[in-house]
Design an enzyme around this catalytic site. Structure first.
Site, PDB file in Angstrom:
ATOM      1  N   TRP A   1       0.828  -1.369   0.032  1.00  0.00           N
ATOM      2  CA  TRP A   1      -0.045   0.078   0.202  1.00  0.00           C
ATOM      3  C   TRP A   1       0.856   1.279  -0.016  1.00  0.00           C
ATOM      4  O   TRP A   1       0.628   2.234  -0.614  1.00  0.00           O
ATOM      5  CB  TRP A   1      -1.091  -0.142   1.114  1.00  0.00           C
ATOM      6  CG  TRP A   1      -1.259   1.122   1.924  1.00  0.00           C
ATOM      7  CD1 TRP A   1      -1.083   1.061   3.432  1.00  0.00           C
ATOM      8  CD2 TRP A   1      -1.756   2.206   1.480  1.00  0.00           C
ATOM      9  NE1 TRP A   1      -1.387   2.281   3.928  1.00  0.00           N
ATOM     10  CE2 TRP A   1      -1.803   3.241   2.851  1.00  0.00           C
ATOM     11  CE3 TRP A   1      -2.272   3.025   0.554  1.00  0.00           C
ATOM     12  CZ2 TRP A   1      -2.482   4.462   2.879  1.00  0.00           C
ATOM     13  CZ3 TRP A   1      -2.615   4.464   0.672  1.00  0.00           C
ATOM     14  CH2 TRP A   1      -2.829   5.006   1.679  1.00  0.00           C
ATOM     15  N   HIS A   2       2.028   1.271   0.623  1.00  0.00           N
ATOM     16  CA  HIS A   2       2.775   2.407   0.624  1.00  0.00           C
ATOM     17  C   HIS A   2       3.591   2.709  -0.520  1.00  0.00           C
ATOM     18  O   HIS A   2       4.026   3.825  -1.007  1.00  0.00           O
ATOM     19  CB  HIS A   2       3.785   2.433   2.000  1.00  0.00           C
ATOM     20  CG  HIS A   2       3.057   2.804   3.279  1.00  0.00           C
ATOM     21  ND1 HIS A   2       3.730   3.498   4.307  1.00  0.00           N
ATOM     22  CD2 HIS A   2       1.713   2.523   3.714  1.00  0.00           C
ATOM     23  CE1 HIS A   2       2.727   3.540   5.354  1.00  0.00           C
ATOM     24  NE2 HIS A   2       1.529   3.116   4.875  1.00  0.00           N
ATOM     25  N   ASP A   3       4.016   1.484  -1.362  1.00  0.00           N
ATOM     26  CA  ASP A   3       4.581   1.658  -2.635  1.00  0.00           C
ATOM     27  C   ASP A   3       3.281   2.367  -3.746  1.00  0.00           C
ATOM     28  O   ASP A   3       3.888   3.281  -4.413  1.00  0.00           O
ATOM     29  CB  ASP A   3       5.045   0.403  -2.957  1.00  0.00           C
ATOM     30  CG  ASP A   3       6.229   0.704  -4.413  1.00  0.00           C
ATOM     31  OD1 ASP A   3       6.601   1.697  -4.156  1.00  0.00           O
ATOM     32  OD2 ASP A   3       5.961  -0.128  -5.156  1.00  0.00           O
TER      33      ASP A   3
END
Ligand code: HEM
Length: 221
Positions: free
Chosen positions: A39-41
């Site tokens: 999700w953070h990428d």
């Protein structure tokens, strides 16, 4: 951003990486961490500039050091084991596949995974991911985003629906997760692989039919 780069051989490699990710995530017990990595990428995508997104750039030290990514260096490191075994698989695909596998092995829905994301070494400036502390009150144990789920009528509607209908939750979750994992990702070449597959099948079928007609012709003469 990324253009699809998958071909049949690459798709095979993805399936092998998927199996290795299953083993890695269950043995290291790191499903939440892997989902957060995916999700953070992906969550840095900016639709106006078409930059950021699921492109593997989170592996860059500069991006990993963003405050929101604290702790994710462990996830990046774990993924290196799988990358070493399947060097052809892009980091961008590997991280998104890790997210999909993490959801599956913890009993969540199956998420359709389309491979072909390209890697980028360009990290976005800090601040594209949502700030969990915005509007935070010291008296609360809940994050403002958690509070909004029950207090905002728009969100509460879904909280109530999903609490009583797991199928609805799984269906909507799988759709949203797929969208997040494909931000800025073009499926052009993926479609062309499918098209090649269909053409190949068509040619093989034609050859079988012609062979059969030829055989029939020989017998009737
Ligand atoms: C929408 C805004 C979001 C905010 C503000 C937010 C905030 C946070 C915060 C503050 C943490 C704790 C991090 C820490 O331990 O230091 C966390 C953990 C986590 N988040 Fe989110 N998050 C958001 C969206 C998402 C989404 C979309 C996903 C997945 C699709 C996700 C998956 C996770 C997971 C799995 C963890 C646990 C990680 C672990 O235990 O290692 N979050 N989130």
């Amino acid at each position: 951003m990324a253009k699809a780069i998958a071909d049949a051989e690459y798709v095979k490699e993805i399936e092998k990486a998927r199996r290795d990710l299953r083993t890695l995530i269950s043995s290291r017990n790191c499903a939440p961490l892997m989902l957060r990595l995916a999700w953070h990428d992906a969550g840095t995508y900016d639709v106006k500039t078409r930059t950021g997104g699921p492109n593997g750039s989170i592996r860059n030290a500069r991006e990993l050091n963003h405050a929101a990514n604290k702790g994710l260096e462990t996830a990046v490191l774990f993924c290196e084991d799988v990358k070493a075994k399947h060097p052809k698989v892009s980091y961008a695909d590997l991280y998104q596949l890790a997210g999909v596998v993490a959801v599956e092995i913890t009993g969540g829905p199956t998420i359709d995974f389309v491979p072909g994301r390209k890697d980028s070494l360009e990290s976005p400036a800090e601040g594209r991911l949502p700030d969990a502390k915005q509007g935070e009150s010291k008296d609360l144990l809940k994050l403002p985003t958690d509070k909004a789920l029950v207090e905002d009528p728009m969100f509460r509607k879904y909280v109530e629906l999903y609490a009583k209908d797991e199928d609805a939750f799984f269906k909507d979750y799988a759709t949203s997760h797929k969208k997040l994992s494909e931000l800025g990702f073009s499926l052009k070449n993926h479609r062309s692989i499918l098209a090649k597959g269909v053409i190949g099948f068509g040619i093989a079928l034609t050859a079988v039919i012609l062979g059969y007609l030829h055989e029939l012709n020989k017998r009737t003469n």
